[in-house]
Motif scaffolding. Sequence first.
Motif, PDB file in Angstrom:
ATOM      1  N   VAL A 283       0.844  -1.198   0.000  1.00  0.00           N
ATOM      2  CA  VAL A 283       0.000   0.000   0.000  1.00  0.00           C
ATOM      3  C   VAL A 283       0.879   1.248   0.000  1.00  0.00           C
ATOM      4  O   VAL A 283       0.535   2.266  -0.602  1.00  0.00           O
ATOM      5  CB  VAL A 283      -0.924  -0.017   1.235  1.00  0.00           C
ATOM      6  CG1 VAL A 283      -1.559   1.358   1.462  1.00  0.00           C
ATOM      7  CG2 VAL A 283      -2.000  -1.071   1.077  1.00  0.00           C
ATOM      8  N   PHE A 284       2.033   1.145   0.670  1.00  0.00           N
ATOM      9  CA  PHE A 284       2.943   2.283   0.752  1.00  0.00           C
ATOM     10  C   PHE A 284       4.227   1.998  -0.020  1.00  0.00           C
ATOM     11  O   PHE A 284       4.810   0.921   0.107  1.00  0.00           O
ATOM     12  CB  PHE A 284       3.302   2.579   2.212  1.00  0.00           C
ATOM     13  CG  PHE A 284       2.134   3.000   3.049  1.00  0.00           C
ATOM     14  CD1 PHE A 284       1.589   4.270   2.929  1.00  0.00           C
ATOM     15  CD2 PHE A 284       1.575   2.122   3.968  1.00  0.00           C
ATOM     16  CE1 PHE A 284       0.511   4.658   3.700  1.00  0.00           C
ATOM     17  CE2 PHE A 284       0.501   2.503   4.752  1.00  0.00           C
ATOM     18  CZ  PHE A 284      -0.040   3.774   4.610  1.00  0.00           C
ATOM     19  N   ARG A 675      -0.923   3.621  -2.424  1.00  0.00           N
ATOM     20  CA  ARG A 675      -1.723   2.949  -3.450  1.00  0.00           C
ATOM     21  C   ARG A 675      -3.110   2.718  -2.876  1.00  0.00           C
ATOM     22  O   ARG A 675      -3.318   1.879  -2.004  1.00  0.00           O
ATOM     23  CB  ARG A 675      -1.067   1.639  -3.860  1.00  0.00           C
ATOM     24  CG  ARG A 675       0.300   1.835  -4.517  1.00  0.00           C
ATOM     25  CD  ARG A 675       0.835   0.516  -5.056  1.00  0.00           C
ATOM     26  NE  ARG A 675       2.096   0.723  -5.748  1.00  0.00           N
ATOM     27  CZ  ARG A 675       3.298   0.502  -5.216  1.00  0.00           C
ATOM     28  NH1 ARG A 675       3.393   0.065  -3.974  1.00  0.00           N
ATOM     29  NH2 ARG A 675       4.393   0.725  -5.909  1.00  0.00           N
ATOM     30  N   LEU A 676      -4.056   3.468  -3.354  1.00  0.00           N
ATOM     31  CA  LEU A 676      -5.399   3.468  -2.789  1.00  0.00           C
ATOM     32  C   LEU A 676      -6.229   2.301  -3.310  1.00  0.00           C
ATOM     33  O   LEU A 676      -5.987   1.786  -4.409  1.00  0.00           O
ATOM     34  CB  LEU A 676      -6.086   4.795  -3.099  1.00  0.00           C
ATOM     35  CG  LEU A 676      -5.365   6.022  -2.530  1.00  0.00           C
ATOM     36  CD1 LEU A 676      -5.872   7.295  -3.190  1.00  0.00           C
ATOM     37  CD2 LEU A 676      -5.551   6.098  -1.022  1.00  0.00           C
ATOM     38  N   GLU A 677      -7.200   1.928  -2.548  1.00  0.00           N
ATOM     39  CA  GLU A 677      -8.035   0.784  -2.890  1.00  0.00           C
ATOM     40  C   GLU A 677      -8.841   1.020  -4.161  1.00  0.00           C
ATOM     41  O   GLU A 677      -9.218   0.073  -4.856  1.00  0.00           O
ATOM     42  CB  GLU A 677      -8.962   0.475  -1.716  1.00  0.00           C
ATOM     43  CG  GLU A 677      -9.515  -0.923  -1.704  1.00  0.00           C
ATOM     44  CD  GLU A 677     -10.323  -1.191  -0.460  1.00  0.00           C
ATOM     45  OE1 GLU A 677     -11.443  -0.645  -0.364  1.00  0.00           O
ATOM     46  OE2 GLU A 677      -9.848  -1.928   0.410  1.00  0.00           O
ATOM     47  N   ASN A 678      -9.114   2.286  -4.490  1.00  0.00           N
ATOM     48  CA  ASN A 678      -9.900   2.605  -5.685  1.00  0.00           C
ATOM     49  C   ASN A 678      -9.069   2.614  -6.956  1.00  0.00           C
ATOM     50  O   ASN A 678      -9.545   2.993  -8.027  1.00  0.00           O
ATOM     51  CB  ASN A 678     -10.611   3.949  -5.514  1.00  0.00           C
ATOM     52  CG  ASN A 678      -9.634   5.104  -5.292  1.00  0.00           C
ATOM     53  OD1 ASN A 678      -8.424   4.959  -5.465  1.00  0.00           O
ATOM     54  ND2 ASN A 678     -10.165   6.250  -4.897  1.00  0.00           N
ATOM     55  N   GLY A 679      -7.804   2.199  -6.835  1.00  0.00           N
ATOM     56  CA  GLY A 679      -6.928   2.135  -7.996  1.00  0.00           C
ATOM     57  C   GLY A 679      -6.111   3.390  -8.236  1.00  0.00           C
ATOM     58  O   GLY A 679      -5.229   3.398  -9.099  1.00  0.00           O
ATOM     59  N   LYS A 680      -6.384   4.439  -7.491  1.00  0.00           N
ATOM     60  CA  LYS A 680      -5.634   5.684  -7.645  1.00  0.00           C
ATOM     61  C   LYS A 680      -4.435   5.699  -6.709  1.00  0.00           C
ATOM     62  O   LYS A 680      -4.286   4.836  -5.838  1.00  0.00           O
ATOM     63  CB  LYS A 680      -6.552   6.878  -7.390  1.00  0.00           C
ATOM     64  CG  LYS A 680      -7.700   6.969  -8.378  1.00  0.00           C
ATOM     65  CD  LYS A 680      -8.590   8.172  -8.109  1.00  0.00           C
ATOM     66  CE  LYS A 680      -9.739   8.236  -9.115  1.00  0.00           C
ATOM     67  NZ  LYS A 680     -10.622   9.412  -8.873  1.00  0.00           N
ATOM     68  N   LYS A 681      -3.592   6.702  -6.871  1.00  0.00           N
ATOM     69  CA  LYS A 681      -2.398   6.819  -6.051  1.00  0.00           C
ATOM     70  C   LYS A 681      -2.263   8.250  -5.557  1.00  0.00           C
ATOM     71  O   LYS A 681      -2.437   9.201  -6.318  1.00  0.00           O
ATOM     72  CB  LYS A 681      -1.159   6.420  -6.857  1.00  0.00           C
ATOM     73  CG  LYS A 681       0.139   6.452  -6.049  1.00  0.00           C
ATOM     74  CD  LYS A 681       1.272   5.748  -6.780  1.00  0.00           C
ATOM     75  CE  LYS A 681       1.712   6.497  -8.020  1.00  0.00           C
ATOM     76  NZ  LYS A 681       2.918   5.895  -8.633  1.00  0.00           N
ATOM     77  N   PHE A 682      -1.975   8.387  -4.283  1.00  0.00           N
ATOM     78  CA  PHE A 682      -1.706   9.701  -3.714  1.00  0.00           C
ATOM     79  C   PHE A 682      -0.261   9.720  -3.248  1.00  0.00           C
ATOM     80  O   PHE A 682       0.176   8.831  -2.511  1.00  0.00           O
ATOM     81  CB  PHE A 682      -2.639   9.997  -2.541  1.00  0.00           C
ATOM     82  CG  PHE A 682      -2.469  11.381  -1.979  1.00  0.00           C
ATOM     83  CD1 PHE A 682      -3.001  12.478  -2.644  1.00  0.00           C
ATOM     84  CD2 PHE A 682      -1.766  11.592  -0.800  1.00  0.00           C
ATOM     85  CE1 PHE A 682      -2.840  13.761  -2.137  1.00  0.00           C
ATOM     86  CE2 PHE A 682      -1.605  12.866  -0.286  1.00  0.00           C
ATOM     87  CZ  PHE A 682      -2.141  13.956  -0.960  1.00  0.00           C
TER      88      PHE A 682
END
Length: 758
Positions: A283-284, A675-682
């Motif tokens: 995730v990170f 790495r966000l669960e909705n497929g996007k990345k912040f």
Amino acid sequence: MQRLLLPFLCLSLGFGADRLSDLPDPLVGTDSKYELSRGNTYPAIFIPYAMAAWTAQTGDGGWPYQYAKDNIRGFRMTHRPSAWTIDWGSFSIMPGTGPLKVLPDARGSKFQHANETAKAYRYDVLLDDYKTKVSMAPSAHGGILRFSFPKEGNAWVVLDANNGGSSVEIHPESNRITGTNSLTARGSVPGFAVYFVAEFDRPFASFGTWDIKGAKDEAKTRSGPHTGAYAGFRAGEVVTVRVGTSLISLEQAERAMKAELPKADVDAAAAAAQQVWDRDLAVFDIQGGTAEQRKTFYTAYYHSLQFPRMLNETDAKGGTVHYGLYDGEVHAGPMFTDIGFWDVFRAQFPLLTMVNPSRTAEIMRAMVHTYEEGGWIPTWPNPIERNVMIGTHGDSAVADAYMKGIRGFDIEKAYAAIRKDATVPGTGVFKARLGIEDYLKLGYVPADGGVQESAARTLEYAYDDFCVAQVARALGKKDDYERFMKQAKFYRNLYDASTGYMRGRNRDGSWMTPFDPLDWGGVFTEGNAWQWLWSVQHDVPGLMALMGGRESFLKKLDELFSTTTDFKVGGYKQVIHEMTEAKMGEMGQYAHINEPVHHVIYLYDYAGQPWKAQKWAHEVMVRNYKPGPAGWLGDEDNGQMSAWYIFSALGFYPVNPGQPVYAIGTPLFNKAAIRLENGKKFTVEAVRKSADEIYVQSATLNGRPLDRAWISHSEIVNGGTLRFRMGAQPNEKWATGGLPTPDEMFATSQGGAGKAGQ
């Protein structure tokens, strides 16, 4: 929602680097004792959120493993969430050679840390006295252990079903030992038990059972307050045992064992668990910082993934079911336990809402199930309600999830549950808000009303009322919203302008005396008036006004960090470990070792001096989170201490769960991608020339200038890049405008104008 195991995970830290799963260090925080917490952790080997965890056992009681000890007495299937709670439904397995020894003190073996390897997904150690190598790996509802015995001497394995009421049965025809352990909290339904099946891959050369005094015989069954079994093996054998557990039945335990551990292969089980850890830790994506800082970050995330403990089981039809902790029935759907809401509402639950909203929704469904089956949402289930600590912070968890757009649970039932918290006294095993009758009548819990920690309770009840109000407003329940927002202001009734602190107040309105802000306990929980003054995270502008305005607020906040580190035992009448640890922190009366102050550093953002938040957040990260068994200071507390670090290292923190906004601090790493669960990345980037450049000079969000010390939850989950330009000196002109109020945030979410939208 299942994340894909990306092919580059093993190389995500660079060519030749360890896999992500090898970065967490389960031994961090294990050099703890009753008198001094260095994390109060044990080297837990587990699958994230799993029902079962394992640890090498060096002792009994709250510290199953202490790094300073050199004797292992068993390998324990544990449910222990904290040193201060019970280890319900546990049992231990211990190999040995030579004369059979069954009791814990007798059967232990010396070991050396040089021959010990602890990973999130695997544990290996050499038992010196028995010259036996032990390897173990976890599964969701059990685990697998391998014992490599030497070529000389009798070999044996003891299964200790532990105290609290237990039973064992030996099945030599199938090389199995089955049994139960019934240790649980007072008030549990009759018949509560953890069922276990332990299947060995070698036939028993001998077998028998034993009792609490260590008396042995060759009987196949035994039950009592503390029982166990043993099995003998041939010298030189490598013996593997697969274990499954269930809260429902032995059949369910066997089903879990066969599904999760299809073969007696520790290496295969460890590899499967490692893949899960690689996936979840991915995730990170962290870049920059030191190698030790990156390991600390992933160790913190490892701790954050241990709780809440999910009790979901899969039945014969493939459905998700759970044992009803409050009615003893089997129900459809998820369940969870072993979670201290008092600790984790602050950052660990908000972390879940960001990185794993589908898990959050599942937990919310489980909370609704608890309400349906037991009548309340618990405050500290272990495994059922224990009524330790204060407040009804399940209210916060519900509000924070719903206000961040998380759905997939029955919000009307969830609201009914948290509204009940705020309006009526607890019943049965649920004490809920002690003193609520006086709280609703007087506007505070009186110090002379027979309820301990009255001031701290008042402050936390007021925050919880704020959370209930936010859900009420979102659901269009205007009357409830107005009522609970009025109750959310009750904190004002405890502020004494003559001293500048929150104080205990008697039923007649007089202040409780004598008063010393250095006194611990009494009307406060695990702290003193210095630490509890700031527990108004839901109305910081209101607290500022109460304290005489922004300048007075800032002066007091500065003094918090600069005043004496001394303490007085106060209501505790003796030194407790939190006092010692707070003094060791050397930050005045700021006591990061305990949760009530975790948001306080970020209050500088609200008062227009974010550079001070940057300074102190960096100081805490560097001082309190070091590598090694003695590297941390204070209690881990179900992942809260870790979640604080994760957020702070990313560069922002959820000061007020229930309001979908984060206060900005100082990013520790040059680059941190979520790495966000909705497929996007912040992504958070920090442009700096050296590590001592900890102060934000300017910032951009998705390429646009950002001159505010906060970011909304929606801005994170929509993906993008938050870029900071850092410097070695404070920029006292950046982001001095404070944070939006909950009203402003709500207006923006409804399409209105306001500060939050600027």
